[in-house]
Every structure is written in structure tokens, then in C-alpha cells.
Design a protein around this motif. Structure first.
Motif, PDB file in Angstrom:
ATOM      1  N   GLN A   1       0.838  -1.185   0.000  1.00  0.00           N
ATOM      2  CA  GLN A   1       0.000   0.000   0.000  1.00  0.00           C
ATOM      3  C   GLN A   1       0.877   1.240   0.000  1.00  0.00           C
ATOM      4  OE1 GLN A   1      -1.329   2.239   3.462  1.00  0.00           O
ATOM      5  NE2 GLN A   1      -1.781   0.252   4.434  1.00  0.00           N
ATOM      6  N   GLN A   2       0.367   2.277  -0.659  1.00  0.00           N
ATOM      7  CA  GLN A   2       0.995   3.588  -0.587  1.00  0.00           C
ATOM      8  C   GLN A   2       0.189   4.380   0.437  1.00  0.00           C
ATOM      9  OE1 GLN A   2       0.463   6.332  -3.866  1.00  0.00           O
ATOM     10  NE2 GLN A   2       2.597   6.987  -3.695  1.00  0.00           N
ATOM     11  N   ARG A   3       0.863   4.850   1.474  1.00  0.00           N
ATOM     12  CA  ARG A   3       0.173   5.552   2.551  1.00  0.00           C
ATOM     13  C   ARG A   3      -0.501   6.821   2.030  1.00  0.00           C
ATOM     14  NH1 ARG A   3       1.343   4.523   7.796  1.00  0.00           N
ATOM     15  NH2 ARG A   3       1.678   6.699   8.370  1.00  0.00           N
ATOM     16  N   ALA A   4      -1.641   7.139   2.622  1.00  0.00           N
ATOM     17  CA  ALA A   4      -2.393   8.336   2.234  1.00  0.00           C
ATOM     18  C   ALA A   4      -1.498   9.566   2.341  1.00  0.00           C
ATOM     19  CB  ALA A   4      -3.626   8.491   3.121  1.00  0.00           C
ATOM     20  N   LEU A   5      -1.749  10.512   1.473  1.00  0.00           N
ATOM     21  CA  LEU A   5      -0.943  11.734   1.438  1.00  0.00           C
ATOM     22  C   LEU A   5      -1.208  12.631   2.645  1.00  0.00           C
ATOM     23  CD1 LEU A   5      -1.291  12.487  -2.371  1.00  0.00           C
ATOM     24  CD2 LEU A   5       0.518  11.216  -1.184  1.00  0.00           C
ATOM     25  N   THR A   6      -2.250  12.338   3.418  1.00  0.00           N
ATOM     26  CA  THR A   6      -2.610  13.139   4.587  1.00  0.00           C
ATOM     27  C   THR A   6      -2.097  12.545   5.899  1.00  0.00           C
ATOM     28  OG1 THR A   6      -4.712  11.948   4.667  1.00  0.00           O
ATOM     29  CG2 THR A   6      -4.692  14.063   3.493  1.00  0.00           C
TER      30      THR A   6
ATOM     31  N   GLU B   1      -6.616   6.301   4.658  1.00  0.00           N
ATOM     32  CA  GLU B   1      -5.452   5.520   5.063  1.00  0.00           C
ATOM     33  C   GLU B   1      -4.508   5.211   3.904  1.00  0.00           C
ATOM     34  OE1 GLU B   1      -4.719   4.680   8.135  1.00  0.00           O
ATOM     35  OE2 GLU B   1      -6.588   5.270   9.102  1.00  0.00           O
ATOM     36  N   VAL B   2      -5.081   4.979   2.723  1.00  0.00           N
ATOM     37  CA  VAL B   2      -4.327   4.426   1.599  1.00  0.00           C
ATOM     38  C   VAL B   2      -4.526   5.277   0.356  1.00  0.00           C
ATOM     39  CG1 VAL B   2      -4.029   2.373   0.153  1.00  0.00           C
ATOM     40  CG2 VAL B   2      -4.645   2.112   2.574  1.00  0.00           C
ATOM     41  N   ASN B   3      -3.417   5.668  -0.280  1.00  0.00           N
ATOM     42  CA  ASN B   3      -3.476   6.431  -1.521  1.00  0.00           C
ATOM     43  C   ASN B   3      -3.559   5.507  -2.736  1.00  0.00           C
ATOM     44  OD1 ASN B   3      -3.318   9.054  -2.901  1.00  0.00           O
ATOM     45  ND2 ASN B   3      -1.394   8.235  -3.705  1.00  0.00           N
ATOM     46  N   ASP B   4      -2.838   4.373  -2.689  1.00  0.00           N
ATOM     47  CA  ASP B   4      -2.792   3.445  -3.814  1.00  0.00           C
ATOM     48  C   ASP B   4      -2.349   2.087  -3.289  1.00  0.00           C
ATOM     49  OD1 ASP B   4      -2.972   2.562  -6.431  1.00  0.00           O
ATOM     50  OD2 ASP B   4      -1.252   3.710  -7.168  1.00  0.00           O
ATOM     51  N   TRP B   5      -2.395   1.075  -4.146  1.00  0.00           N
ATOM     52  CA  TRP B   5      -1.948  -0.262  -3.779  1.00  0.00           C
ATOM     53  C   TRP B   5      -1.476  -0.982  -5.038  1.00  0.00           C
ATOM     54  CZ3 TRP B   5      -4.012  -4.831  -5.627  1.00  0.00           C
ATOM     55  CH2 TRP B   5      -5.176  -4.685  -6.393  1.00  0.00           C
ATOM     56  N   LYS B   6      -0.710  -2.052  -4.848  1.00  0.00           N
ATOM     57  CA  LYS B   6      -0.244  -2.866  -5.982  1.00  0.00           C
ATOM     58  C   LYS B   6       0.262  -4.202  -5.467  1.00  0.00           C
ATOM     59  CE  LYS B   6       4.278  -0.586  -5.943  1.00  0.00           C
ATOM     60  NZ  LYS B   6       5.185   0.282  -6.697  1.00  0.00           N
ATOM     61  N   TRP B   7       0.311  -5.187  -6.372  1.00  0.00           N
ATOM     62  CA  TRP B   7       0.942  -6.487  -6.111  1.00  0.00           C
ATOM     63  C   TRP B   7       2.349  -6.440  -6.671  1.00  0.00           C
ATOM     64  CZ3 TRP B   7      -1.617  -9.680  -3.051  1.00  0.00           C
ATOM     65  CH2 TRP B   7      -3.013  -9.738  -3.077  1.00  0.00           C
ATOM     66  N   MET B   8       3.327  -6.996  -5.936  1.00  0.00           N
ATOM     67  CA  MET B   8       4.706  -7.070  -6.430  1.00  0.00           C
ATOM     68  C   MET B   8       5.351  -8.368  -5.960  1.00  0.00           C
ATOM     69  SD  MET B   8       6.462  -3.285  -6.038  1.00  0.00           S
ATOM     70  CE  MET B   8       7.975  -3.714  -6.889  1.00  0.00           C
ATOM     71  N   LYS B   9       6.203  -8.923  -6.803  1.00  0.00           N
ATOM     72  CA  LYS B   9       7.027 -10.080  -6.432  1.00  0.00           C
ATOM     73  C   LYS B   9       8.106  -9.605  -5.451  1.00  0.00           C
ATOM     74  CE  LYS B   9       5.862 -13.382  -9.662  1.00  0.00           C
ATOM     75  NZ  LYS B   9       5.030 -14.399  -9.038  1.00  0.00           N
TER      76      LYS B   9
END
Length: 178
Positions: free
Chosen positions: A51-56, A135-143
């Protein structure tokens, strides 16, 4: 011990024995050791949900980190806490398994310090989350190998604690697979 709400953390000693509670910001200002957990969710392709943490957020806004993390409430098991926070941050829940625990300390540029007795919880999920935008700005799956390479290339894009716990988690996974 005082009533523990979302604004309080459980202070512990080096053996995870509870010592009392403290307001979360104060504990981070004073670098007090407190109980925490970090959730690592994998899909069936063995990719980790980041997850990318929210900008706030009050610290480390916009940085990438593990699926979610937070602090236990009084009388709440690590797994119960992980499931609660997974729902609050990422909008889903799944089975979790407790793996390792360890102490780490990570100071931030704003003067706050994470000093945590951290439990790593692992689970599997194969759908898209429904993240809470507070809480979350963005998300992604990664190896894992791609995360490791990207942390080396772009260390400032990741939270300090994630760099520490990712290494511990990865090493534990290697140990348990041999």
C-alpha cells in the motif's frame, strides 16, 4: 492501565511484557517501545500486496509499505488486531498466521520514532482490496525480488519500517523453506 483506544499504544519491555499505555503520538515523540503488528498479504502468484500511505498521514505520507500495520488494543490478540486493521485500511479480511516477532527502531525526519515490538502476520487474498482513502493512496501487487530491487533503487519511496521488516520477513521465509 488506562483504556486503550485507537489513540493509545501498549508500552512493553524487551520481552513484550505490558508496562502500561501511552498516547500514540507521545510514544512516538519519546521513542517508547510499544507493541505493533505488520500484515503481509500474498496472492496465489506469491506477490505481496503493498500500500501507498495516504498523502494526509501525519508521518511518511505517500510512501510504499506492507499491506497494513498498526497497534493492538488491550486484550486483543495479534491476529484479531491484524484482521481489524486489514478491514479498516484495505477493506477486506482474510485468515492470518503469526510468524516472527522482533524489536526495531526507525526515526523519522519529523522527530517521531517508531520503536516497536513488532509481530509479522501473513495471509492470502486474491481479489482487489477496497482501500480506505483516509489511510491508503494506492496499492499494488509485487514479487518479492522486484520489491527488493526497487528498495535498493528507490529507498526513499518506502517507509523506514518496511525496509527493516521486509528484510526480516524475507529472511524468515528463506529459513522456513529450507
Amino acid at each position: 492501565m488506562t483504556e486503550l483506544t485507537n489513540n493509545y499504544v501498549i508500552l512493553v519491555d524487551e520481552n513484550d511484557n505490558p508496562l502500561g499505555t501511552m498516547e500514540k503520538i507521545e510514544a512516538h515523540e519519546k521513542a517508547k517501545l510499544h507493541r505493533a503488528f505488520s500484515v503481509f498479504i500474498y496472492n496465489s502468484d506469491n506477490e505481496l500486496m503493498l500500500q501507498q500511505r495516504a498523502l494526509t498521514k501525519y508521518h511518511t505520507p505517500g510512501l510504499w509499505t506492507n499491506t497494513c500495520c498498526s497497534h493492538q488494543k488491550l486484550n486483543e490478540s495479534n491476529v484479531e488486531a491484524g484482521k481489524r486493521r486489514l478491514q479498516e485500511e484495505m477493506g477486506f479480511t482474510t485468515g492470518l498466521q503469526e510468524t516472527i516477532s522482533f524489536i526495531y527502531k526507525a526515526p523519522f525526519e519529523n522527530g517521531l520514532t517508531e520503536h516497536e515490538y513488532d509481530y509479522i502476520l501473513v495471509g492470502e487474498y486474491n481479489d482487489d482490496p477496497k482501500p480506505n482513502p483516509e489511510e491508503v493512496n494506492d496499492w499494488k501487487w509485487m514479487k518479492l525480488e522486484d520489491i527488493e530491487a526497487d528498495i535498493r533503487k528507490n529507498p526513499r519511496d518506502y517507509t523506514e519500517w518496511f525496509k527493516i521488516i521486509f528484510e526480516k520477513h524475507k529472511n524468515e521465509m528463506v529459513k522456513s523453506s529450507t
